[in-house]
Write a protein that holds these residues in place. Structure first.
Motif, PDB file in Angstrom:
ATOM      1  N   UNK A  60      -8.147  12.197  -5.471  1.00 18.20           N
ATOM      2  CA  UNK A  60      -7.123  11.791  -4.505  1.00 18.20           C
ATOM      3  C   UNK A  60      -6.092  10.843  -5.123  1.00 18.20           C
ATOM      4  N   UNK A  61      -6.392  10.311  -6.284  1.00 16.22           N
ATOM      5  CA  UNK A  61      -5.593   9.246  -6.881  1.00 16.22           C
ATOM      6  C   UNK A  61      -4.115   9.606  -7.019  1.00 16.22           C
ATOM      7  N   UNK A  62      -3.822  10.805  -7.510  1.00 19.21           N
ATOM      8  CA  UNK A  62      -2.422  11.183  -7.760  1.00 19.21           C
ATOM      9  C   UNK A  62      -1.627  11.350  -6.476  1.00 19.21           C
ATOM     10  N   UNK A  63      -2.305  11.424  -5.338  1.00 17.10           N
ATOM     11  CA  UNK A  63      -1.612  11.460  -4.045  1.00 17.10           C
ATOM     12  C   UNK A  63      -1.018  10.098  -3.714  1.00 17.10           C
ATOM     13  N   UNK A  64      -1.631   9.047  -4.239  1.00 16.53           N
ATOM     14  CA  UNK A  64      -1.252   7.672  -3.915  1.00 16.53           C
ATOM     15  C   UNK A  64      -0.388   7.053  -5.005  1.00 16.53           C
ATOM     16  N   UNK A  65      -0.644   7.415  -6.259  1.00 16.44           N
ATOM     17  CA  UNK A  65       0.042   6.799  -7.392  1.00 16.44           C
ATOM     18  C   UNK A  65       0.380   7.883  -8.413  1.00 16.44           C
ATOM     19  N   UNK A  72       2.167  -1.545   5.411  1.00 17.75           N
ATOM     20  CA  UNK A  72       3.392  -2.294   5.115  1.00 17.75           C
ATOM     21  C   UNK A  72       4.602  -1.430   5.448  1.00 17.75           C
ATOM     22  N   UNK A  73       5.465  -1.951   6.315  1.00 20.56           N
ATOM     23  CA  UNK A  73       6.679  -1.225   6.670  1.00 20.56           C
ATOM     24  C   UNK A  73       7.534  -0.992   5.427  1.00 20.56           C
ATOM     25  N   UNK A  74       7.978   0.247   5.260  1.00 18.08           N
ATOM     26  CA  UNK A  74       8.799   0.603   4.111  1.00 18.08           C
ATOM     27  C   UNK A  74       8.037   1.322   3.019  1.00 18.08           C
ATOM     28  N   UNK A  75       6.696   1.340   3.114  1.00 15.81           N
ATOM     29  CA  UNK A  75       5.890   2.061   2.126  1.00 15.81           C
ATOM     30  C   UNK A  75       5.485   3.419   2.703  1.00 15.81           C
ATOM     31  N   UNK A  76       5.116   4.378   1.842  1.00 15.57           N
ATOM     32  CA  UNK A  76       4.726   5.700   2.339  1.00 15.57           C
ATOM     33  C   UNK A  76       3.525   5.680   3.280  1.00 15.57           C
ATOM     34  N   UNK A  77       2.703   4.636   3.225  1.00 15.67           N
ATOM     35  CA  UNK A  77       1.491   4.591   4.041  1.00 15.67           C
ATOM     36  C   UNK A  77       1.640   3.696   5.265  1.00 15.67           C
TER      37      UNK A  77
END
Length: 336
Positions: A163-168, A230-235
């Motif tokens: 799953x790592x490459x989905x996040x970073x 966090x507002x402004x991040x993809x998550x």
């Protein structure tokens, strides 16, 4: 339940542990915890952002990434005096470990790294355990941190390899593991865990624990973080992680890595005292506390020293003093 220390865990075995009926899982984990740790002792840590914002990494959860527009503004490296003063206040409140975080992709051999080495030495000389999280580093840099007195180096795996490459995307899972290996070439201890709530599955969580549990030796410290959206991040729109998922993760980590400190880290501010008590029962024996109600940046809230002292008193728990090494002579932390 009595368990030995193993480095040959299979994902199917860890999955079976993770999927136990919850109260049975907590009971088993509590039994293992008592086998290897004093259940009355909790280590209280303080995290200092020594260099905030402007990070070139694109970690989808992070307020400090330069890829996203968040309320975090880039700041220069703090001066040594400021860091030492923060550490001194923390020590007076019973903190025994100070973690210094810099929003870097990697350590560079420059004047800023020299300043960090000076910070490490001075705070270590106060009798505190010092942990750094500075990004990737070379074997030589790890050795220099060891010489400065560094006690631990944090480099989280964050999630499973799949799953790592989905996040970073700005570094690989192998990069993470290589940095941990560089630290292992020194006497600096390893701190490595993950984050719940990134959109990962239970299988991803188990896979990450399997990777950590098959490192030999296990990380001495395993932080379990809960995503702070966090507002402004993809998550930013990820749903909150259910408390029972947090308890399952802590309990499973405790069973498969019995000697490690399992740290209830980011995201604790939204947990009630009862929920935190369940985490301690399940094997968590470390928390992060603060004097300014924030953990790393303005976007990551953290309970304050006084509230945590009140909670520990209520639960009959005690603050653990720092580990004293042979080359270190210092008075233990005092509880304020």
């Amino acid at each position: 339940m009595s368990v030995g220390i193993r480095y040959d865990w299979q994902e199917t075995e860890i999955q079976q542990i993770y999927n136990m009926p919850l109260l049975e899982l907590v009971y088993q984990a509590a039994s293992v915890h008592r086998q290897y740790h004093d259940p009355k002792k909790i280590q209280v840590c303080k995290l200092i952002s020594i260099k905030t914002g402007g990070c070139p990494e694109d970690c989808g959860y992070c307020a400090q990434s330069s890829h996203y527009k968040t309320e975090v503004k880039p700041q220069a490296l703090l001066d040594k005096e400021t860091v030492v003063n923060i550490a001194q206040t923390a020590k007076q409140k019973g903190v025994s470990r100070v973690c210094m975080g810099a929003a870097w992709r990697e350590v560079r051999d420059n004047s800023q790294f020299e300043k960090v080495l000076e910070m490490v030495k001075e705070v270590t000389d106060m009798g505190l355990e010092v942990c750094c999280t500075l990004g990737m580093l070379t074997a030589d840099q790890a050795k220099r941190l060891e010489t400065a007195g560094l006690y631990a180096y944090n480099h989280n795996l964050d999630t499973s390899e799949d799953y790592y490459s989905t996040i970073i995307t700005t570094r690989t899972y192998s990069d993470r593991l290589n940095t941990i290996e560089k630290v292992r070439q020194t006497n600096v201890t390893v701190c490595s865990g993950g984050i719940l709530g990134l959109g990962e599955t239970a299988e991803d969580r188990v896979s990450m624990l399997c990777t950590l549990a098959n490192l030999n030796p296990h990380p001495e410290s395993v932080p379990i973080n809960i995503l702070s959206q966090v507002e402004g991040t993809p998550l930013e729109n990820q749903p909150d992680v259910p408390i029972w998922d947090v308890v399952r993760m802590i309990a499973t980590a405790r069973i498969v890595m019995p000697t490690s400190d399992v740290r209830l880290s980011a995201g604790r501010a939204r947990l009630s005292q009862v929920e935190q008590a369940f985490c301690f029962m399940a094997g968590a024996n470390s928390i992060f506390s603060s004097d300014d109600n924030k953990m790393l940046t303005v976007t990551t809230p953290c309970p304050d020293y006084d509230a945590d002292q009140e909670m520990l008193n209520l639960l009959g728990l005690e603050m653990r003093p720092p580990v004293q090494r042979a080359n270190q002579v210092a008075s233990p932390a005092t509880v304020g």
